[in-house]
Scaffold this active site. Sequence first.
Site, PDB file in Angstrom:
ATOM      1  N   CYS A 140     -16.625  35.081  12.683  1.00  0.00           N
ATOM      2  CA  CYS A 140     -15.775  34.728  11.539  1.00  0.00           C
ATOM      3  C   CYS A 140     -14.465  34.102  12.009  1.00  0.00           C
ATOM      4  CB  CYS A 140     -15.488  35.955  10.688  1.00  0.00           C
ATOM      5  SG  CYS A 140     -16.919  36.470   9.711  1.00  0.00           S
ATOM      6  N   HIS A 147     -20.352  38.403   5.856  1.00  0.00           N
ATOM      7  CA  HIS A 147     -19.008  38.941   6.060  1.00  0.00           C
ATOM      8  C   HIS A 147     -18.044  38.396   5.010  1.00  0.00           C
ATOM      9  CE1 HIS A 147     -19.271  40.504  10.482  1.00  0.00           C
ATOM     10  NE2 HIS A 147     -20.170  41.037   9.681  1.00  0.00           N
ATOM     11  N   CYS A 199     -14.457  39.342  12.875  1.00  0.00           N
ATOM     12  CA  CYS A 199     -15.309  39.420  14.064  1.00  0.00           C
ATOM     13  C   CYS A 199     -15.235  38.079  14.792  1.00  0.00           C
ATOM     14  CB  CYS A 199     -16.755  39.725  13.668  1.00  0.00           C
ATOM     15  SG  CYS A 199     -17.643  38.329  12.926  1.00  0.00           S
ATOM     16  N   GLU A 239     -15.151  37.156   5.190  1.00  0.00           N
ATOM     17  CA  GLU A 239     -14.444  35.908   5.492  1.00  0.00           C
ATOM     18  C   GLU A 239     -15.228  34.684   5.040  1.00  0.00           C
ATOM     19  OE1 GLU A 239     -15.033  38.413   7.417  1.00  0.00           O
ATOM     20  OE2 GLU A 239     -13.414  38.821   8.835  1.00  0.00           O
TER      21      GLU A 239
END
Length: 194
Positions: free
Chosen positions: A102, A68, A99, A70
């Site tokens: 994260c 992801h 999410c 992040e």
Amino acid sequence: MEASTAPRTRCLLDENTFTENFMNQIRARKTYLCYKVEILDGDTWVPLDENKGFVHNKGANQPGQPCHAELYFLDRIRSWNLDRGLHYRLTCFISWTPCHTCAQNLATFLGENSHVSLRIFASRIYSLPGCGAGLRTLQAAGAQIAIMTSKEFEHCWETFVDHQGRPFQPWDDLEVVSQHLCEKLQAILQTQQN
DNA sequence: ATTTTCAAT
């Protein structure tokens, strides 16, 4: 004769990439995150332009482990070795809210780095199960979380997009969708459960 | 009031 070895142009987002990923009424299947850093000098936030840029996730359709956006962002922050004796403000503009996992990771980072503040402006709300709780955890860790309005979209355009001098052109319903998402986010952040 | 979304039916 001058060799054309001027410092590499700072990495900017392609116009279409920006629009395709940040339009708030569509659901892009990837995530872009633009970030900037400021340092506190007295009572003024001074931009650190060398620490400005963007990352995007690595999808399951690409080689290696998916990741992801992040987590790439956290990697970059750590690589800067920000001085613990100073105070920094990170601002990120992200096309989906983080999410659950994260959000937890960002919250843990903030807990371990009291010299860093984080503001998040999101284009859209990622609302799979657990995401709301993740956002509340992140907020409780001190992050400010908000929805991007035309002001933030325009700022991103000016700051992170290779716009060739063209002004930001808001898309249809930008404001309407942003307002709805803002109300939805407030409800999520104020909820006690789920 | 809007929903299946950091890909792969």
